[in-house]
Scaffold this active site. Sequence first.
Site, PDB file in Angstrom:
ATOM      1  CB  CYS A   1      -0.866   0.019   1.251  1.00 42.08           C
ATOM      2  SG  CYS A   1      -1.842  -1.470   1.444  1.00 42.08           S
TER       3      CYS A   1
ATOM      4  NE  ARG B   1       4.246   1.700  -1.544  1.00 43.20           N
ATOM      5  CZ  ARG B   1       5.509   1.376  -1.354  1.00 43.20           C
ATOM      6  NH1 ARG B   1       6.423   1.874  -2.144  1.00 43.20           N
ATOM      7  NH2 ARG B   1       5.867   0.565  -0.397  1.00 43.20           N
TER       8      ARG B   1
ATOM      9  CD1 TRP C   1      -2.164  -5.070  -4.670  1.00 36.93           C
ATOM     10  CD2 TRP C   1      -1.439  -6.150  -2.845  1.00 36.93           C
ATOM     11  NE1 TRP C   1      -1.957  -6.386  -5.012  1.00 36.93           N
ATOM     12  CE2 TRP C   1      -1.521  -7.074  -3.916  1.00 36.93           C
ATOM     13  CE3 TRP C   1      -1.019  -6.620  -1.600  1.00 36.93           C
ATOM     14  CZ2 TRP C   1      -1.176  -8.424  -3.792  1.00 36.93           C
ATOM     15  CZ3 TRP C   1      -0.684  -7.957  -1.463  1.00 36.93           C
ATOM     16  CH2 TRP C   1      -0.755  -8.846  -2.551  1.00 36.93           C
TER      17      TRP C   1
ATOM     18  CG  ASN D   1       3.179  -0.448   2.927  1.00 37.05           C
ATOM     19  OD1 ASN D   1       2.696  -1.498   2.491  1.00 37.05           O
ATOM     20  ND2 ASN D   1       4.403  -0.049   2.644  1.00 37.05           N
ATOM     21  N   GLY D   2       1.689  -2.746   5.034  1.00 36.85           N
ATOM     22  CA  GLY D   2       2.345  -3.904   5.642  1.00 36.85           C
ATOM     23  C   GLY D   2       1.320  -4.868   6.205  1.00 36.85           C
TER      24      GLY D   2
ATOM     25  CD  GLU E   1       9.311 -10.841 -17.804  1.00 39.81           C
ATOM     26  OE1 GLU E   1       9.121 -11.460 -16.750  1.00 39.81           O
ATOM     27  OE2 GLU E   1       8.948  -9.658 -17.971  1.00 39.81           O
TER      28      GLU E   1
ATOM     29  CE  LYS F   1       5.669  -8.030 -17.929  1.00 42.19           C
ATOM     30  NZ  LYS F   1       6.808  -8.353 -17.119  1.00 42.19           N
TER      31      LYS F   1
ATOM     32  CD  GLU G   1       3.120  -8.964 -15.028  1.00 39.71           C
ATOM     33  OE1 GLU G   1       3.091  -8.904 -13.793  1.00 39.71           O
ATOM     34  OE2 GLU G   1       4.160  -8.757 -15.680  1.00 39.71           O
TER      35      GLU G   1
ATOM     36  CG  HIS H   1      10.247 -34.894 -20.397  1.00 40.67           C
ATOM     37  ND1 HIS H   1      10.517 -36.235 -20.555  1.00 40.67           N
ATOM     38  CD2 HIS H   1      11.330 -34.242 -20.887  1.00 40.67           C
ATOM     39  CE1 HIS H   1      11.716 -36.383 -21.091  1.00 40.67           C
ATOM     40  NE2 HIS H   1      12.225 -35.186 -21.307  1.00 40.67           N
TER      41      HIS H   1
ATOM     42  CE  LYS I   1       6.953  -0.623 -11.869  1.00 44.96           C
ATOM     43  NZ  LYS I   1       6.955  -1.883 -12.626  1.00 44.96           N
TER      44      LYS I   1
HETATM   45  C1  G6P Z   1       5.828  -7.266  -8.389  1.00 44.49           C
HETATM   46  C2  G6P Z   1       5.744  -6.562  -9.734  1.00 44.49           C
HETATM   47  C3  G6P Z   1       6.669  -7.232 -10.734  1.00 44.49           C
HETATM   48  C4  G6P Z   1       8.084  -7.274 -10.192  1.00 44.49           C
HETATM   49  C5  G6P Z   1       8.139  -7.947  -8.822  1.00 44.49           C
HETATM   50  C6  G6P Z   1       9.499  -7.758  -8.159  1.00 44.49           C
HETATM   51  O1  G6P Z   1       5.265  -8.528  -8.502  1.00 44.49           O
HETATM   52  O2  G6P Z   1       4.421  -6.565 -10.222  1.00 44.49           O
HETATM   53  O3  G6P Z   1       6.658  -6.512 -11.958  1.00 44.49           O
HETATM   54  O4  G6P Z   1       8.900  -7.960 -11.088  1.00 44.49           O
HETATM   55  O5  G6P Z   1       7.174  -7.370  -7.938  1.00 44.49           O
HETATM   56  O6  G6P Z   1       9.658  -6.387  -7.898  1.00 44.49           O
HETATM   57  P1  G6P Z   1      11.049  -5.683  -7.738  1.00 44.49           P
HETATM   58  O7  G6P Z   1      10.716  -4.251  -7.457  1.00 44.49           O
HETATM   59  O8  G6P Z   1      11.755  -6.362  -6.606  1.00 44.49           O
HETATM   60  O9  G6P Z   1      11.780  -5.856  -9.030  1.00 44.49           O
END
Ligand code: G6P
Length: 608
Positions: A2, A27, A74, A98-99, A480, A484, A487, A503, A603
Amino acid sequence: MCGIVGIIGREPVASRLIEALKRLEYRGYDSAGVATLEEGHLARRRAEGKLRNLEARLNEQPLHGFVGIGHTRWATHGRPTENNAHPHATERLAVVHNGIIENFRELRDELTGRGHRFVSETDTEVVAHLVTDEMDKGKAPIAAVAAALPRLKGAFALAFVFNGAPDILIAARQGAPLAIGYGEGEMFLGSDALALAPFTDTITYLEDGDWAILSREGVEFRDAEGLVVERAKQKTQASAFLVDKGNHRHFMAKEIHEQPEVVGRTLAHYLDMSSGCVRLPFEMPFDAASLSRVTISACGTAYYAGLIGKYWIERFGRIPVEIDFASEFRYREAPLDAAGLMIVVSQSGETADTLASLRYAKSQGQKVLSVVNVPTSTIARESDAVALTLAGPEIGVASTKAFTCQLSVLACLAIAIGRARGVLSAEREQELVSQLIGVPGLMAEAIKREASIEQISYGLSKAKDVLYLGRGTSFPLALEGALKLKEISYIHAEGYAAGELKHGPIALIDESMPVIVIAPHDAVIEKTVSNMQEVAARGGRIILIGDDRTAAESAIDFHGHISMPPMPPDFAPIVYAVPAQMLAYHTAVAMGKDVDQPRNLAKSVTVE
Ligand code: G6P
């Protein structure tokens, strides 16, 4: 995850609280709220969903107080409803958090037993009542917070405003970031310096266990024992301007397009272009001769960057590399020897699990090198050496430019480790550096494929499941690419090592299953082509991300082909990331999804 803010000023604060919250919306955006003191009395406005809903509420029912707190959420405990939105309040105070308060159940039972009535499903509300309980015993706000904080277990950044006390704000930090900002006759607090950038460029970061009493004239810091302590001020470089989307529809699109520039800038920071060598702008925090192994820990996209980094460090540095999700690593009690090096990778530099990995490694006597995008972050501050990615602020929740900048830095580190250990020749270094210098130009070429990617994405948007395949460094990129897509489009997608197809996942292949194959012309291309043949033989719809030579040699009737420029294979993942990102982006746009703020995500993940 948050975001929290607070202002104690000499004019109404609500609009500035909103301005700061806009900069913290990355956040979380499940709900938002503010509380101010209106002529000494607490007043709150809260709204479910994104910040714009709260703004609309405030337009209808404005707040005028000179001291206030704000929050963007969040959700962890309790659904994302207005009732669970912060600030949480009692008749005495309001708090934003936050936390996670891990012992909230036991505290809530205790407080309920003493007559407190809880109205939300959150862990945070217990903080409001715990401090209120102390005030009910006759304590003033500062003494009440001092008595309550030691009872809280877990991670938190908190900010309190008190009914009838217009001259103080109280903030506390344990495991979640919190910055205090200095103004002229006013003071600020926020989850990061970016939030406070429109108001001040002078801040102090609280240390773990610290709490702070803010007045209009300044701030007093206390440590976990309640003793008054000094904490250093620093100038921030966070821009006061809210980064805009330029000519793009979304931040994600802008950030994808920025990559040739920011990757170029990042590489220039680590390469000496004239001599064709890697020049690290910091001392390596280990003795190259005795380095025994490297351990990498990260989360999400940063983890996949680390996974590609493992291939490079093993290949160019000839040293064993172990990598783990930070959330697993931190509890696995991995034996680490003091001659090893820990590398943590994080865009935000605040991810709770990654930070915990760093602290674990340090507790085992290891040196820690961090690859981070935010130089003032907790991870950067606690590392022995910091390798910055110069991606600039990344606003889109789905990471793009931070990823390719992380790869660029890891590539340079791999070369530097190889040279320092004497296992990489000067000629090979020059060859690799000249490949790296070509990367931004190749990324710009890849971006030109956008029209064909958009067309392919339209077909992809009808799929229910998508498989991504790759070998070698293309395998982590397949992971990755799948991440992408899921998400931001919410289509189920999986990344697989192409050789593992037979497999299990091959059982999923039929005419309805798009299979995206990431296949630069590298040392294992023939193997990857064989795997594509296996998919084609079963009627799978293959979309090739590869060059024309691969397409011609494989003689497969592709469902789609993103024609990549020919390139030396070593650093192809940095370039091939571009079409993988664009595929996800255009698929999500075709489906009408909220690309920059996908559901349920945030994020910066500062909770476990
Ligand atoms: C969240 C974000 C991702 C990111 C991950 C790690 O899940 O949505 O995009 O890769 O955290 O975040 P960081 O800031 O440690 O790269």
